[in-house]
Design an enzyme around this catalytic site. Structure first.
Site, short mmCIF file in Angstrom:
data_model
loop_
_atom_site.label_atom_id
_atom_site.label_comp_id
_atom_site.label_asym_id
_atom_site.label_seq_id
_atom_site.Cartn_x
_atom_site.Cartn_y
_atom_site.Cartn_z
N LYS B 88 0.61 -1.26 0.05
CA LYS B 88 -0.07 0.11 -0.13
C LYS B 88 1.10 1.39 -0.22
O LYS B 88 0.55 2.43 -0.30
CB LYS B 88 -1.03 -0.19 1.09
CG LYS B 88 -2.22 -1.20 1.17
CD LYS B 88 -2.86 -0.74 -0.12
CE LYS B 88 -4.37 -1.77 0.10
NZ LYS B 88 -5.42 -1.54 -1.48
N GLU B 110 -9.37 5.87 3.14
CA GLU B 110 -10.71 5.50 3.31
C GLU B 110 -9.27 4.01 3.64
O GLU B 110 -8.73 3.76 3.22
CB GLU B 110 -11.64 4.84 2.67
CG GLU B 110 -11.02 3.74 1.32
CD GLU B 110 -10.42 3.97 0.51
OE1 GLU B 110 -10.04 5.37 0.02
OE2 GLU B 110 -9.79 2.98 -0.32
N SER B 377 1.96 -9.60 -0.78
CA SER B 377 1.95 -8.11 -0.69
C SER B 377 1.76 -7.36 1.26
O SER B 377 1.74 -6.63 0.53
CB SER B 377 0.12 -8.10 -1.10
OG SER B 377 -1.14 -8.86 -0.54
#
Lengths: 265, 395
Positions: B88, B110, B377
């Site tokens: 991210k 969000e 991830s």
């Protein structure tokens, strides 16, 4: 001329347009309150088809939508309710909903069903004209007005685009924000209405945040119609006989009628 | 080149947003176009990717996992080692720099699992920007560690109590904030979802994963992998690793969605496998919805996959057949989680644990010459409470 357009042809008359969510607090309530609003001086009624993710709506309409969905209010049921209402009242009815329920129903099927149910127009806040050509093609065939929105952030280019495409009237969002009663109107509203007026031949109706007769009057001095949603829904919660909401509609009507003939600032 | 100038990947994408946001999206589109063509923007992104995020992340040959599966060699792209513990950070850094360039000092975002929220909070702290994170109450409860991390980094975390109180509702609330503050606020959306230009922009920032993977696998094996496997919620880590391989037709791309308690129970989060086309959060894509077009509540053991929509480019890749999409259940993901812990000493986040499980499933049927790359991830620290509870173990 569409039934919606003819509302604005009455000389010196300002349109009063309430919004209610179909099925809130019950389908029976919708069937009773719409005739009451029609006989209390309203000119067009917006019927909200509830959607699970109403991202243009504030707390009041979010809650009403959520509640209506819990009561299993579907687009099909809303169409059925509209059909009954159109036999009871003589004023235009428009659906307000988000795009996914319409898309899921099928654009052709939905518009066809709207016409059969006596619906005169559609307002879809998450469908800007860039995405609307598919639906426009169908609404034109079915003689439905597809009413587009403009906002204070809309550029001149976008005002022209909406002026080219909007049917019935243009829905001016009074403020940058979601639906819901506010104490004050946005300070730039007068200039915003004037800016659109220069370009658009359609009637201009202002909504979002309008909750008192004083605000409605101020708006009506500049625009052609006033849309009131959240405040109507709040008042419907007050009593089962809808005395408060009926009185509020009459109060709004009086405020709009007090304007001197043809006054436009 | 996709998307087209209206933001469509074939039939998917677009800009289904309130009028208030249309001019704001235009402004964002041109700002990104300018930044994309500006070498100094990418020089800054590359520098901070190295010095702040810790890139490049390693490509690791998981020998004991491969041996255990008894087939193909499994490589892990170690995004779990990136700063803040997941991929991210790539997108948060890219968009944070863009917001700074646009002069927007109020950042909203969000978050589902909290990884995007933490990455955004970190980048905002580093760049000196105000940061507000919307997070569903249900997610705040199940990812409380990340809530604390965001607060420590100076972010305000606003609980979202509407709807299913998860990622979908956090996005609704962030969009409502944006509609209310369109002029001074930058919405730092965390996945390849939402209206144009977000899907291609987030993809561009995440494609650094695939670019590195390609160089690394060529350096190690001198050939491209046979399979690339990644989990798909909104789909940003998957598109990030897929994108640089889209034209390498021999590389099979597999996205793994969350089958939750099972596709037949209805309690899952697999729009590509079990949904139909609709419009959610500004884009046309596959969506989980009921017969009247209401968005369905989803379930996944991993908060990051618990979302009824998916990025429009994945919908396009599904329809064209360039990528395949499958679904893995909560239980299977837990197996994947345990398997990677025990064979490699790596605790994956529950999101990529779905991809690990699927890779382990197919590896056994492949021969030893074949290569699978799994995008790992994120790391699993945030999920320990959930795993402990699900497995009924006493810590």
């Amino acid at each position: 001329m569409s039934r919606i357009a003819s509302v604005f042809k009455q000389p010196a008359h300002k349109a009063l347009i309430p919004y209610i969510t179909v099925g809130y607090p019950s389908v029976g309530a919708t069937l009773r309150v719409v005739p009451l609003l029609a006989s209390s001086g309203c000119d067009i009624i917006e019927l909200g088809i509830p959607f699970s993710d109403p991202l243009a709506d504030g707390a009041t309409i979010q809650k009403a939508s959520f509640y209506a969905l819990q009561n299993e209010v579907t687009p099909k049921l809303c169409l059925k309710v509209a059909r009954q209402l159109s036999q009871k009242v003589d004023i235009p009815l428009v659906f307000m909903t988000y795009f996914n329920p319409v898309f899921s129903y099928g654009l052709n099927e939905f518009c066809n069903a709207c016409t059969k149910s006596g619906i005169d127009g559609l307002i879809i806040p998450d469908l800007p004209p860039e995405e609307g050509s598919g639906l426009e093609a169908v609404t034109q065939k079915q003689s439905l007005d597809l009413i587009y929105l403009l906002a204070p952030t809309s550029t001149e280019e976008r005002v022209r685009l909406v002026a080219e495409k909007s049917g019935g009237f243009i829905y001016l969002v009074s403020l940058t924000g979601v639906t819901g009663a506010r104490d004050k109107l946005s300070s730039g509203l007068g200039a915003f209405v004037a800016r659109v007026r220069k370009v658009a031949p359609q009637p201009l109706c202002v909504g979002f945040g309008i909750s008192t007769s004083e605000q409605a009057k101020w708006v009506a001095q500049r625009a052609d119609g006033v849309i009131v949603g959240s405040r109507i829904i709040q008042l419907m919660e007050a009593d089962d006989t809808f005395t408060a909401v009926g009185n509020f509609a009459k109060e709004l009507r009086c405020a709009l009628d007090e304007l001197p003939n043809g006054e436009k600032l | 080149m996709l998307p087209n100038n209206r933001g469509y990947f074939g039939a998917y994408g677009g800009q289904f947003v309130p009028e208030t946001l249309m001019s704001v999206l235009d402004e964002l589109t041109s700002a990104y176009k300018e930044a994309k063509a500006d070498a100094s923007f990418w020089a800054e992104f590359d520098k901070l990717s190295r010095t702040y995020s810790g890139r490049p992340t390693p490509l690791y040959l998981a020998e004991r996992l491969s041996w255990h599966c008894g087939g193909a060699q499994i490589f892990l792209k170690r995004e779990d080692l990136a700063h803040t513990g997941a991929h991210k950070i790539n997108n948060a850094l890219g968009q944070g720099l863009l917001a700074q360039r646009m002069g927007k000092r109020r950042i909203i975002a969000e978050t589902g699992a909290g990884q995007h929220g933490v990455a955004t909070a970190a980048v905002c702290a580093m760049l000196g920007l105000d940061c507000i994170i919307y997070m569903g109450e249900e997610d705040m409860h199940r990812q409380s560690l990340n809530v604390f991390r965001m607060k420590l980094m100076g972010a305000e975390v606003r609980p979202v109590s509407g709807g299913s109180r998860t990622l979908k509702d956090a996005i609704n609330e962030a969009i409502r904030d944006w509609v209310t503050n369109p002029r001074d606020t930058y919405y730092l959306l965390g996945s390849v979802v939402g209206p144009y230009p977000y899907p291609p922009m987030v993809r561009d920032f995440q494609s650094i994963i695939g670019k590195e993977t390609k160089e690394q696998i060529m350096a190690i094996c001198n050939r491209l992998p046979d399979y690339i496997i990644a989990c798909v919620g909104g789909g940003s880590n998957a598109i990030g690793i897929f994108y640089p391989f889209l034209n390498d037709n021999d590389v099979r791309l597999i996205g793994v969605e969350a089958a939750g308690r099972g596709l037949n129970t209805g309690e899952h989060a697999a729009p590509l496998v079990a949904g139909r086309v609709g419009v959610l959060h500004g884009a046309k894509s596959y969506v989980l919805q009921d017969s009247s077009g209401q968005i369905r509540e989803t379930h996944s053991i991993s908060a990051g996959l618990d979302y009824p929509g998916v990025g429009p480019e994945h919908s396009y890749l599904k329809d064209t057949g360039r990528a395949n999409y499958v679904a893995v259940s909560d239980k299977e993901a837990l197996n994947g989680f345990q398997l990677l812990c025990s064979t490699e000493g790596i605790a994956p986040a529950l999101e990529p644990a779905h991809a690990i499980f699927y890779a382990a499933e197919i590896a056994g049927s492949l021969d030893k010459e074949q290569i699978i790359v799994v995008n790992l991830s994120g790391r699993g620290d945030k999920d320990m409470d959930i795993v402990v509870e699900a497995l009924g173990v006493k810590p």
